[in-house]
Write an enzyme that holds these catalytic residues in place. Structure first.
Site, PDB file in Angstrom:
ATOM      1  N   LYS A  64       0.409   3.520  -3.077  1.00  0.00           N
ATOM      2  CA  LYS A  64      -0.763   4.353  -3.300  1.00  0.00           C
ATOM      3  C   LYS A  64      -0.366   5.787  -3.631  1.00  0.00           C
ATOM      4  O   LYS A  64       0.613   6.324  -3.112  1.00  0.00           O
ATOM      5  CB  LYS A  64      -1.673   4.348  -2.070  1.00  0.00           C
ATOM      6  N   THR A 102     -17.636  10.187  -0.446  1.00  0.00           N
ATOM      7  CA  THR A 102     -16.826  10.115   0.765  1.00  0.00           C
ATOM      8  C   THR A 102     -15.643   9.187   0.498  1.00  0.00           C
ATOM      9  O   THR A 102     -15.562   8.550  -0.543  1.00  0.00           O
ATOM     10  CB  THR A 102     -17.642   9.565   1.954  1.00  0.00           C
ATOM     11  N   ALA A 103     -14.747   9.113   1.470  1.00  0.00           N
ATOM     12  CA  ALA A 103     -13.541   8.285   1.309  1.00  0.00           C
ATOM     13  C   ALA A 103     -13.775   6.891   1.859  1.00  0.00           C
ATOM     14  O   ALA A 103     -12.916   6.335   2.548  1.00  0.00           O
ATOM     15  CB  ALA A 103     -12.366   8.954   2.001  1.00  0.00           C
ATOM     16  N   CYS A 108       0.813  -1.217   0.000  1.00  0.00           N
ATOM     17  CA  CYS A 108       0.000   0.000   0.000  1.00  0.00           C
ATOM     18  C   CYS A 108       0.846   1.266   0.000  1.00  0.00           C
ATOM     19  O   CYS A 108       0.318   2.371  -0.125  1.00  0.00           O
ATOM     20  CB  CYS A 108      -0.951  -0.013   1.186  1.00  0.00           C
ATOM     21  N   ASP A 142      -8.434  -3.703  -5.277  1.00  0.00           N
ATOM     22  CA  ASP A 142      -7.170  -3.292  -4.666  1.00  0.00           C
ATOM     23  C   ASP A 142      -6.047  -4.150  -5.234  1.00  0.00           C
ATOM     24  O   ASP A 142      -6.185  -5.371  -5.329  1.00  0.00           O
ATOM     25  CB  ASP A 142      -7.233  -3.456  -3.149  1.00  0.00           C
ATOM     26  N   ASP A 146     -11.327  -4.504   2.420  1.00  0.00           N
ATOM     27  CA  ASP A 146     -12.291  -3.432   2.171  1.00  0.00           C
ATOM     28  C   ASP A 146     -13.735  -3.924   2.226  1.00  0.00           C
ATOM     29  O   ASP A 146     -14.648  -3.154   2.528  1.00  0.00           O
ATOM     30  CB  ASP A 146     -12.022  -2.775   0.818  1.00  0.00           C
ATOM     31  N   GLY A 167     -10.877 -13.150 -13.736  1.00  0.00           N
ATOM     32  CA  GLY A 167     -10.019 -11.986 -13.607  1.00  0.00           C
ATOM     33  C   GLY A 167      -9.495 -11.513 -14.940  1.00  0.00           C
ATOM     34  O   GLY A 167     -10.040 -11.833 -16.006  1.00  0.00           O
ATOM     35  N   HIS A 168      -8.402 -10.748 -14.899  1.00  0.00           N
ATOM     36  CA  HIS A 168      -7.809 -10.196 -16.116  1.00  0.00           C
ATOM     37  C   HIS A 168      -6.302 -10.099 -15.913  1.00  0.00           C
ATOM     38  O   HIS A 168      -5.828  -9.800 -14.813  1.00  0.00           O
ATOM     39  CB  HIS A 168      -8.383  -8.811 -16.412  1.00  0.00           C
TER      40      HIS A 168
END
Length: 362
Positions: free
Chosen positions: A29, A58-59, A26, A78, A101, A149-150
């Site tokens: 980011k 909002t966050a 992270c 993520d 999350d 997925g990809h």
């Protein structure tokens, strides 16, 4: 302290995963201040979509779309570059972080999709396969399928998940609904970014590496149970913006002052020593530049010669702990819930109070 160059379970010819990326976990980011500027004009009015309960206004940790009276879909994504060199561990950490999350909204995960970007001509294929296996193992542990997925051929290795979950709208926990007087409880110890910086410098010993992996691969399952407690008012997880950044999001969302007791924070092994030696990530400094003007540090912290405490407070957490704002009368119930699910370092770290939207660190 004995050091380690974390052994990979792959071919000896394989390069260190962390050597292939400019940042890890992270800590990759985009800095919160830069991100805010980039997104300033990109949000569509929420009122255009009456069933969109949580969007970009909002966050919050995930988007939420209501499908009937008792069910809402929770969606998040993520991904990041390697924080460790062992490919299986990298996959596990990235997958755990992505599913966090879902739990941070009080939801239960349903299934996931993989996001894969790999330098195909640089990494042996068996190394890439190990990364994917690591992610799959976490999904199995969470009781969900990895349903697709990809993938792309990229310059740096990237792995993560799209997470899809479900929640009762009445039990949805946002990060913007804390109340004055709420107690703040943090579910995991801090210091992942600092330990990852030590790993890249070959300063991290075997025990420190094991502690880092254990913390970052522990699924934040308590979030689903916390959603059922009326006294839990707000919920988020502490990731790339550090404890201060994500606490500031709580404060801004609620229009309150968050007060953090720095002496109550639990840390991973050797984190304080590394921070005092200046072993921190570049993301820590970027975090402070983005939101430091909204933080009040106690004089003893602001005057620290090494800046260790500030470095810990801004340290980017990969797959960090849940941050809970709850009524004081259920604080012990929340701590017991954490402890019963294996989060033995969960602790009360502060509270919310009336005042301007900022964070005060004592």
């Amino acid at each position: 302290m004995p050091t380690m160059n974390t052994p990979s379970k792959s071919s000896p010819a394989s390069p260190r995963l962390t050597s292939l990326s400019h940042g890890g976990g992270c800590g990759c980011k985009i800095a919160p201040g830069v991100l805010s500027a980039l997104l300033a004009n990109s949000s569509l009015p929420k009122q255009m979509y009456e069933h969109l309960l949580v969007g970009t206004e909002t966050a919050d940790d995930a988007a939420v779309y209501q499908i009937n009276e008792h069910q809402a879909i929770v969606a998040t994504t993520d991904f990041f570059m390697p924080i460790v060199d062992d490919p299986f561990d990298f996959g596990r950490i990235a997958a755990t972080n992505a599913l966090s999350d879902i739990y941070a909204m009080g939801a239960t995960p349903l299934f996931a999709l993989a996001i894969v970007g790999m330098p195909i001509n640089v990494l042996p294929h068996e190394v890439i396969a190990k990364i994917l296996e690591g992610g799959e193992s976490v999904c199995r542990d969470a009781g969900i399928p990895l349903a697709g997925g990809h993938s792309i051929d990229s310059v740096e290795p990237i792995y993560g998940l799209v997470g899809i979950g479900i929640v009762n709208p009445a039990q949805l926990k946002r990060n913007a609904s804390a109340q004055s007087g709420d107690v703040l409880i943090l579910g995991k110890p801090l210091g992942v970014g600092i330990l990852s910086a030590a790993l890249k410098k070959n300063l991290l010993d075997t025990a420190g590496y094991a502690a880092m992996v254990a913390a970052t691969t522990q699924l934040n399952r308590p979030g689903s149970a916390l959603a059922q407690l009326d006294g839990v008012h707000a919920l988020t997880d502490v990731t790339g913006f550090g404890l201060l950044g994500h606490t500031l999001e709580l404060a801004r969302g609620a229009g309150l002052t968050a007060e953090i007791d720095s002496t109550a924070l639990k840390l991973l092994p050797d984190v304080r020593d590394f921070a005092e030696q200046g072993v921190i990530t570049g993301a820590s400094g970027r975090n402070w530049q983005s939101y430091g003007s909204h933080i009040e540090l106690a004089p003893r912290i602001a005057q620290e010669g090494s800046g260790a405490t500030q470095g810990i407070l801004t340290d980017p957490q990969t797959s960090g702990g849940l941050l809970v704002a709850c009524a004081p009368e259920i604080a012990q119930q929340v701590l017991k819930l954490f402890d019963e699910q294996g989060f033995h370092d969960a602790a009360i770290v502060g509270h919310m109070a009336a005042g301007e939207a900022k964070v005060v660190v004592k």
